[in-house]
Design an enzyme around this catalytic site. Sequence first.
Site, PDB file in Angstrom:
ATOM      1  N   PRO A   9      37.992  38.050  31.763  1.00 19.66           N
ATOM      2  CA  PRO A   9      37.972  38.586  33.099  1.00 19.66           C
ATOM      3  C   PRO A   9      37.275  37.675  34.088  1.00 19.66           C
ATOM      4  O   PRO A   9      36.099  37.361  33.942  1.00 19.66           O
ATOM      5  CB  PRO A   9      37.175  39.871  32.948  1.00 19.66           C
ATOM      6  CG  PRO A   9      36.476  39.769  31.630  1.00 19.66           C
ATOM      7  CD  PRO A   9      36.795  38.459  31.044  1.00 19.66           C
ATOM      8  N   GLU A  10      37.991  37.280  35.097  1.00 19.75           N
ATOM      9  CA  GLU A  10      37.393  36.628  36.240  1.00 19.75           C
ATOM     10  C   GLU A  10      37.353  37.677  37.356  1.00 19.75           C
ATOM     11  O   GLU A  10      37.647  38.839  37.110  1.00 19.75           O
ATOM     12  CB  GLU A  10      38.214  35.390  36.638  1.00 19.75           C
ATOM     13  CG  GLU A  10      38.349  34.408  35.474  1.00 19.75           C
ATOM     14  CD  GLU A  10      39.128  33.151  35.804  1.00 19.75           C
ATOM     15  OE1 GLU A  10      39.031  32.691  36.952  1.00 19.75           O
ATOM     16  OE2 GLU A  10      39.817  32.625  34.921  1.00 19.75           O
TER      17      GLU A  10
END
Length: 271
Positions: free
Chosen positions: A2-3
Amino acid sequence: MPELPEVEVTRLSFAPAIAGANILNVQVGKPLRWPLSCDPNSLNGRQVLRVRRRGKYLLLDLSQGILLIHLGMSGSLTFASHAPEPGKHDHFDLLTSQGLLRLHDPRRFGAVVYVESESDTLAIKLLGRLGVEPLADSFDPLVFALGLKKRQSPIKQVLLAGDLVVGVGNIYASEALFLAGIRPTTRAARISKPRAFKLHQAIRTVLASAVEKGGSSLRDFSNAQGQNGYFQLEANVYDRAGLPCRVCASTIKRLVQGQRSTFFCPTCQTA
DNA sequence: AGGGTGACCTGTCGGC
DNA sequence: TGCCGACAGGTCACCC
């Protein structure tokens, strides 16, 4: 996994549904990156007021205190009215009056941490040196350009460091640099003001677009409702080594910077 | 203080 | 089939 876009997509997918819920039970599984730092039972009876995001952290504001959630490399959240028994990689359950929030994280680089407030020592340690939010008005192009001037590292690594601007991870760093036409290896300090402005805009464009597409589902990311994202289908360079550039048909190259893969087009990204 | 490196942990995939 | 290395979306403590 996850960014910023994936974290934001996750937030949007369960924030309305959990708002106002009362905490009924908290179950902690295998150790995550950091301990919860409070007795799980002490959270029972508190209310989840809202869900915010800071960088790649989710902040659940409770009627007393805050839960900080980080998804690490492999974490994902689900929020459902009914959930089966925890699986092998389900390491945190927050049962509420409106559904069960569950953290699934095979690699366990993620974390759920309780703090009394954002001025809590622990909160400051985790959030204190985060850079500016890229999608906020406070992300100023001139401040960004001047910040780059102080850094001798390759621009890709400066973006990943997260102290100048938060939320840009390994996928979107490569993608933003492609949009801006900048080589990932270029020293940040050598980027001219106009090109820094272009990169500033590219970061915003890429991140906003990824949020719109539901994030990138490379392997297993999905939002809290179990839906996949589609941004990876239109990545220009990430994970495309050996394939033709979508713009100029040159072969996309891969290199390693700081032990992370970087992808770029040698023709479109010249300096 | 900026910059470089190893560490955390599990799963998957390709090559032999 | 099995073994082994490389690699995966993050970031922190530690050194210079």
